[in-house]
Motif scaffolding. Structure first.
Motif, short mmCIF file in Angstrom:
data_model
loop_
_atom_site.label_atom_id
_atom_site.label_comp_id
_atom_site.label_asym_id
_atom_site.label_seq_id
_atom_site.Cartn_x
_atom_site.Cartn_y
_atom_site.Cartn_z
N LYS A 82 0.86 -1.19 0.00
CA LYS A 82 0.00 0.00 0.00
C LYS A 82 0.90 1.24 0.00
O LYS A 82 1.74 1.40 0.88
CB LYS A 82 -0.90 -0.01 1.23
CG LYS A 82 -1.89 1.13 1.27
CD LYS A 82 -2.76 1.04 2.50
CE LYS A 82 -3.73 2.20 2.55
NZ LYS A 82 -4.52 2.18 3.78
N GLY A 83 0.75 2.08 -1.01
CA GLY A 83 1.58 3.28 -1.11
C GLY A 83 2.86 3.07 -1.89
O GLY A 83 3.71 3.97 -1.92
N GLY A 87 5.29 3.76 0.69
CA GLY A 87 4.51 3.00 1.67
C GLY A 87 5.34 1.89 2.30
O GLY A 87 5.23 1.60 3.49
N MET A 122 2.26 -2.43 5.75
CA MET A 122 2.18 -2.00 4.35
C MET A 122 1.06 -2.72 3.61
O MET A 122 0.86 -2.48 2.43
CB MET A 122 3.52 -2.19 3.63
CG MET A 122 3.93 -3.63 3.41
SD MET A 122 5.51 -3.81 2.54
CE MET A 122 6.71 -3.36 3.77
N ASN A 123 0.36 -3.62 4.33
CA ASN A 123 -0.73 -4.39 3.74
C ASN A 123 -0.25 -5.10 2.46
O ASN A 123 -0.91 -5.07 1.42
CB ASN A 123 -1.92 -3.48 3.44
CG ASN A 123 -3.22 -4.23 3.32
OD1 ASN A 123 -3.38 -5.30 3.88
ND2 ASN A 123 -4.15 -3.67 2.58
N TYR A 124 0.93 -5.72 2.59
CA TYR A 124 1.56 -6.35 1.43
C TYR A 124 0.66 -7.45 0.86
O TYR A 124 0.18 -8.30 1.60
CB TYR A 124 2.95 -6.92 1.79
CG TYR A 124 3.71 -7.33 0.56
CD1 TYR A 124 4.30 -6.37 -0.25
CD2 TYR A 124 3.81 -8.65 0.19
CE1 TYR A 124 4.98 -6.73 -1.40
CE2 TYR A 124 4.48 -9.03 -0.96
CZ TYR A 124 5.06 -8.05 -1.75
OH TYR A 124 5.72 -8.41 -2.91
N ASP A 126 -2.28 -7.17 -0.08
CA ASP A 126 -3.61 -7.00 0.54
C ASP A 126 -3.83 -7.94 1.72
O ASP A 126 -4.93 -8.43 1.95
CB ASP A 126 -4.73 -7.20 -0.49
CG ASP A 126 -4.77 -6.08 -1.52
OD1 ASP A 126 -4.53 -4.92 -1.13
OD2 ASP A 126 -5.03 -6.38 -2.70
N ARG A 128 -2.96 -8.74 5.97
CA ARG A 128 -2.47 -8.35 7.29
C ARG A 128 -2.36 -9.59 8.18
O ARG A 128 -2.56 -9.54 9.37
CB ARG A 128 -3.40 -7.32 7.92
CG ARG A 128 -3.37 -5.99 7.19
CD ARG A 128 -4.21 -4.95 7.92
NE ARG A 128 -4.31 -3.73 7.15
CZ ARG A 128 -3.48 -2.69 7.28
NH1 ARG A 128 -2.50 -2.73 8.13
NH2 ARG A 128 -3.66 -1.61 6.55
#
Length: 174
Positions: A82-83, A87, A122-124, A126, A128
């Protein structure tokens, strides 16, 4: 939150300079890795290749990895964070801030947990739901050795111990 000095961003891994951008890195822990080769010390690289690792209670190292230089790495894609790249760096830095306030526990809050926290932040991909067991097995499957010497540092002590144990066992039983 601490500031991140990005420097020149590159996704090129350079083990000779200890630069591992967007990588999870791993190195053996003497004795422990000799007995169980998938167990070792883990860190994560910022976009500029600088390695951060939870090296002990209340201490997150920067470019001075605990135990030794990385022998394996798994390069991930910043586009799945994310980012993006920024991010990624914010999440690794955020994990460092969290872990600078934690005691190290070999079994349940350790260097693998630090990396998992960074990936969660970073919600790698998508997700967690990163954890130390998942990371240990994914490193086994997807990582690359930096050199043949890195492979030997990981596996030679284990094979030596197994060989000596088999020889001793056969000698005692005959």
């Amino acid at each position: 939150m601490e500031t991140v000095e990005l420097g020149e961003m590159s996704d090129k891994v350079d083990p000779s300079q200890d630069k591992f951008p967007f990588c999870i890195v791993w190195t053996p822990i003497p004795v422990l890795t000799w007995l169980i080769p998938i167990i070792g010390h883990m860190g994560i690289g910022l976009s500029n290749g600088v390695i951060r690792d939870f090296a002990g209670s209340y201490y997150v190292a920067e470019n001075n990895m605990g135990f030794a230089k990385p022998v394996k790495y798994w390069q991930l894609s910043p586009s799945l964070a994310k980012g993006g790249a920024s991010g990624w760096d914010l999440a690794v830095t955020g994990a460092a801030v969290i872990y600078k306030n934690r005691a190290h526990n070999l079994l349940c809050d350790n260097c693998h947990s630090f990396v998992a926290t960074a990936l969660d932040l970073m919600n790698y991909k998508d997700s967690r739901k990163w954890n130390m067991v998942k990371l240990a097995f994914l490193m086994l499957i997807y990582s690359k050795y930096v050199s043949f010497t890195g492979f030997l540092k990981t596996w030679l002590p284990f094979f030596f111990i197994v060989t000596v144990s088999v020889i001793v066992s056969c000698t005692v039983n005959n």
